[in-house]
Design an enzyme around this catalytic site. Structure first.
Site, PDB file in Angstrom:
ATOM      1  N   CYS A   1       0.809  -1.225   0.000  1.00  0.00           N
ATOM      2  CA  CYS A   1       0.000   0.000   0.000  1.00  0.00           C
ATOM      3  C   CYS A   1       0.841   1.273   0.000  1.00  0.00           C
ATOM      4  CB  CYS A   1      -0.940  -0.013   1.198  1.00  0.00           C
ATOM      5  SG  CYS A   1      -1.998  -1.471   1.206  1.00  0.00           S
TER       6      CYS A   1
ATOM      7  N   HIS B   1      -2.007   8.336   6.011  1.00  0.00           N
ATOM      8  CA  HIS B   1      -2.414   7.093   5.357  1.00  0.00           C
ATOM      9  C   HIS B   1      -3.894   6.853   5.702  1.00  0.00           C
ATOM     10  CE1 HIS B   1      -1.749   3.388   3.292  1.00  0.00           C
ATOM     11  NE2 HIS B   1      -1.969   2.632   4.337  1.00  0.00           N
TER      12      HIS B   1
ATOM     13  N   GLU C   1      -0.577   6.162  13.554  1.00  0.00           N
ATOM     14  CA  GLU C   1      -0.178   7.396  12.857  1.00  0.00           C
ATOM     15  C   GLU C   1      -0.261   8.604  13.785  1.00  0.00           C
ATOM     16  OE1 GLU C   1      -2.516   7.165   9.023  1.00  0.00           O
ATOM     17  OE2 GLU C   1      -0.667   8.100   8.340  1.00  0.00           O
TER      18      GLU C   1
ATOM     19  N   LYS D   1      -9.333   8.677   2.105  1.00  0.00           N
ATOM     20  CA  LYS D   1      -9.751   7.294   1.797  1.00  0.00           C
ATOM     21  C   LYS D   1     -11.259   7.067   1.958  1.00  0.00           C
ATOM     22  CE  LYS D   1      -5.350   4.915   2.044  1.00  0.00           C
ATOM     23  NZ  LYS D   1      -4.361   5.969   2.338  1.00  0.00           N
TER      24      LYS D   1
ATOM     25  N   HIS E   1      -9.466   2.937  -0.424  1.00  0.00           N
ATOM     26  CA  HIS E   1      -8.021   2.674  -0.361  1.00  0.00           C
ATOM     27  C   HIS E   1      -7.615   2.050  -1.693  1.00  0.00           C
ATOM     28  CE1 HIS E   1      -4.090   1.606   0.670  1.00  0.00           C
ATOM     29  NE2 HIS E   1      -4.260   0.966   1.800  1.00  0.00           N
TER      30      HIS E   1
ATOM     31  N   PHE F   1       1.715  -3.439   4.387  1.00  0.00           N
ATOM     32  CA  PHE F   1       2.072  -4.781   4.851  1.00  0.00           C
ATOM     33  C   PHE F   1       3.591  -4.949   4.766  1.00  0.00           C
ATOM     34  CE2 PHE F   1      -2.122  -7.098   3.536  1.00  0.00           C
ATOM     35  CZ  PHE F   1      -2.755  -6.513   4.611  1.00  0.00           C
TER      36      PHE F   1
END
Lengths: 409, 358
Positions: free
Chosen positions: A168, A301, A312, A333, A338, A397
């Site tokens: 991502c 993010h 975050e 998002k 996403h 990930f």
């Protein structure tokens, strides 16, 4: 997924000392680097084809998420996603087609025709899966690199052509890689960004990880219960600044710095203290020769998962210290979903628009703030605010983190 | 193609190499002068193709197979190559073990160590497995752990988690040049001061990519399919990861240096060794290593332009190593007294050149 640990403030490790003078030394290196500017942008999202519909949806806080139509998704229960529902133009498989359409818009907005590209032009695309997944056929070995190769073929690129795949964070890492390429003199112009297509394959994976929201995507909200997937592409034209000035190109923003870092702790869960993303942000600031006090906006993010949003928040507090509550942060998002490998590139495009227009898109669906997420996420409505220096972050990930510093022209 | 020079040039402080010829490069070097691998063509004798690495990798790493139970072959090969690369370093220079971070929060990760990996096939084996499972099994029966392996940067994660490396991290899936690209990115990051040490290289695991279209892998009808392909283009397993470093500590521990790189997209096969050498500038060039399968006419042109210098075609020693070819070639350069030029090429047109010397 790991059980959620409780994090009392007193247990959060001390913030690393960031010495602005040391940061201005760009990692202690005396390497002379060329400056890199954004001269064109193209987007393809659930909001439609083009940067304009994407940006309008962002500043109007209009969610484009809807039930999935591209394939039968009933097995996953009530889900919404950000599908591109425009006419299926473009060559090749979907991720490549998205990238080609966005690239055409980006080059046109940069005032460049195919024949006008300099000899040392290249491309870096970020993607999770590229066109490796094709319906009704086995996965394709070269599919990950297919979108970048499609661009190379379409525009007869002879400079470096590369594909970055860090889940991502791919779009952000691709921009970092392309900017570095121009900065060290390997290329004068790079087409860069990210692309990914929605598929049953992707939805099934996030469903198995229990990462998808069955309700609303609500980043930083107390009730947040997961993310919604999306698809699309974001492409930027990056050029060496002096070259862009010589040809009187529209200079939209500057890629001032970038950084990447590994969490080194877990394959799917972020560091609870945000160590990895903090290292990436710190590295990006050092690369840009900027101090944390220079940051006027952060594109988070902001997936809407319990782990990510809190992590975050902790990382931003550690980076900015007492100034953290004063810096606006957003997540787009909930608006487009996403978009995986495209997410970082689309968020970079949003940052450029923020720097240009002085409007910060809202984080929608945030109505019951989480006490552990207690910063300024621009809830509800867009905000007029001039920003000179923006920080955009992505996490992924395998513990991958990437960050960009963008500055107004 | 524009040249990028590195000054001071980053050094290679250790290599971990795994190929069908064994652990390290001794097996590869011993094959120089032997017959080529592949099915026979005409009167030319060929050795049988060995596509896999016949080594007990957990034992090689001093681990039990349980340690690797959640990794696919791509991950195990990457982990093993990183283990070998680090094992060659002085203990005092190695990263701190992850036991130093008992909370597993990443807080103790070492930001001075990075990981940069390239691969063409990367995770497509696990992609194929998840796609197959999705087609054959009820959704609720599927394992999320397989999906986690479908990200190309899983090997970066394995390595960074395994050794607590919190510095810069990148994964390139550009094609057969991805290994050279990882080495270039590592050199640039070291030069810019982003890290002190970087594990850089490439991993290809075609065995786990069975059923993947275009993997260059002989499947069940190995003999027949292989005979229809250019023998050297049959992708074999390989992993090569280098410890690249900068600064005085690095200078003391490894003599081979990356002097310069060239990269470009060249589908028309206009590559010229002479032009590449002109761009790089004076260097004590001894051997040219062609890391990947290239067309015969291009190989002949390179041999002519090499002006009598030996040209080592790596696929003739071991088969096509894909992105791992360039990193394996760099490890071979470590064994050669003079400078080495490594040429990596992808069938789609990607071209990368690494100039290495002491």
């Amino acid at each position: 997924m790991r059980p959620e640990p409780s994090i009392p403030d007193s247990s959060i490790p001390r913030a690393p000392a960031i010495d602005p003078d040391a940061a201005r030394g760009a990692h202690g290196s005396d390497t002379v680097r060329r400056r890199v500017v954004v001269t064109g942008m193209g987007a393809l999202t659930a909001a439609g084809e083009g940067v304009l519909p994407f940006w309008r949806a962002c500043i109007e806080g209009r969610s484009m998420l809807a039930p999935i139509e591209g394939f039968d998704a009933r097995e996953f229960g009530p889900l919404r996603a950000g599908e591109f529902k425009g006419p299926a133009r473009g060559r090749g498989e979907r991720a490549s087609g998205f990238a080609l359409l966005a690239a055409a818009e980006a080059l046109a907005s940069a005032g460049l025709e195919r024949s006008a590209l300099p000899p040392a032009s290249g491309a870096v695309l970020g993607t999770c899966l590229g066109d490796a997944i094709a319906p009704a056929s086995p996965p394709v070995a070269g599919g990950l690199a297919a979108p970048a190769l499609s661009l190379a073929a379409a525009y007869k690129l002879s400079g470096p052509v590369s594909t970055v795949s860090v889940a991502c964070a791919s779009g952000t890492a691709a921009i970092a890689s392309a900017a570095a390429c121009i900065g060290r003199g390997e290329a004068d112009l790079m087409l860069v960004g990210g692309t990914d297509a929605l598929s049953r394959f992707v939805v099934s994976g996030f469903w198995l990880l229990r990462a998808l929201s069955p309700t609303l995507v609500r980043p930083f909200d107390q009730r947040r219960d997961g993310l919604a997937l999306g698809e699309g592409a974001g492409l930027l034209v990056l050029e060496e600044r002096d070259r862009a000035l010589r040809r009187r190109a529209p200079i939209l923003a500057e890629i001032a710095g970038s950084g990447t870092a590994g969490d080194a702790c877990h394959m799917t869960g972020p560091s609870p203290y945000g160590d990895g993303v903090l290292r990436a942000m710190t590295a990006a600031l050092a690369d840009a020769r900027r101090a944390p006090d220079d940051i006027g906006f952060i594109s988070a993010h902001g997936t809407g998962t319990r782990f990510n949003d809190r992590m975050e928040t902790v990382a931003i507090k550690r980076l900015l210290g007492p100034r953290a509550p004063l810096v606006p942060i957003d997540s787009i998002k909930p608006i487009i979903g996403h978009t995986l490998g495209a997410a970082g590139a689309l968020e970079a495009i949003a940052c450029v628009k923020i720097l240009q227009e002085g409007i910060i898109p809202p984080t929608i669906n945030l109505t019951a703030p989480d006490p552990e997420c207690d910063l300024d996420y621009v809830p509800g409505e867009a905000r007029r605010q001039q920003v000179r220096c923006a920080l955009s972050t992505s996490s992924a990930f395998a513990g991958h983190n990437a960050a960009l510093v963008l500055e107004g022209s | 193609m524009k040249v990028v020079r590195f000054d001071p040039a980053p050094v290679f402080a250790g290599f971990g190499v795994l190929t069908p010829a064994g652990v390290g490069v001794a097996g590869l070097l011993a094959r120089r002068g032997e017959t080529r691998p592949g099915p026979g063509r005409g009167s030319e004798p060929r050795r049988p193709i060995e596509t896999g690495i016949a080594v007990d990798l957990p034992a090689l790493c001093g681990q039990t197979p349980l340690r690797f139970r959640r990794m696919d072959r791509f991950g195990v090969l990457g982990h093993a190559a990183a283990h070998l690369a680090l094992a060659g370093m002085p203990a005092s220079s190695r990263p701190a073990p992850p036991a130093a971070d008992p909370s597993r929060s990443g807080a103790a990760a070492d930001p001075s160590w990075g990981v940069m990996i390239g691969s063409r096939l990367a995770c497509v084996g696990s992609i194929a497995r998840h796609a197959r499972d999705l087609a054959d099994q009820p959704l609720a029966d599927l394992s999320p752990s397989v999906f986690v392996r479908t990200v190309a940067n899983a090997v970066n994660g394995d390595i960074s988690i395994g050794w607590g490396l919190g510095g810069p991290s990148e994964t390139f899936v550009t094609g057969w040049t991805a290994g050279a690209e990882a080495v270039l990115a590592a050199a640039a990051a070291l030069q810019e001061g982003r890290a002190r040490w970087i594990l850089a290289g490439a991993v290809e695991a075609p065995d786990h990519a069975r059923g993947v279209a275009g993997s260059g892998r002989p499947r069940e009808t190995a003999g027949q399919e292989a005979a229809e392909q250019e023998p050297d283009s049959i992708l074999v397993e390989g992993a090569a990861i280098a410890v690249m470093g900068r600064g005085s500590g690095a200078q003391a521990s490894g003599p081979l240096r990356l002097r310069a790189c060239l990269r470009g997209h060249d589908p028309q096969q206009r590559f010229s060794l002479t032009a590449a050498l002109d761009a790089i500038g004076p260097m004590p060039l001894g051997t040219v290593i062609v890391a990947n399968t290239i067309r015969t006419d291009l190989l002949r042109r390179i041999e002519e332009e090499a002006g009598g210098r030996p040209v080592l075609h790596l696929p003739r020693l071991v088969g096509e190593l894909g992105a791992a070819g360039a990193a394996v070639a760099a490890a071979l350069a470590q064994e050669m007294p003079e400078g080495v030029l490594v040429i990596a090429r992808d069938p789609a047109g990607g071209t990368a050149v690494l100039a290495l010397s002491r």
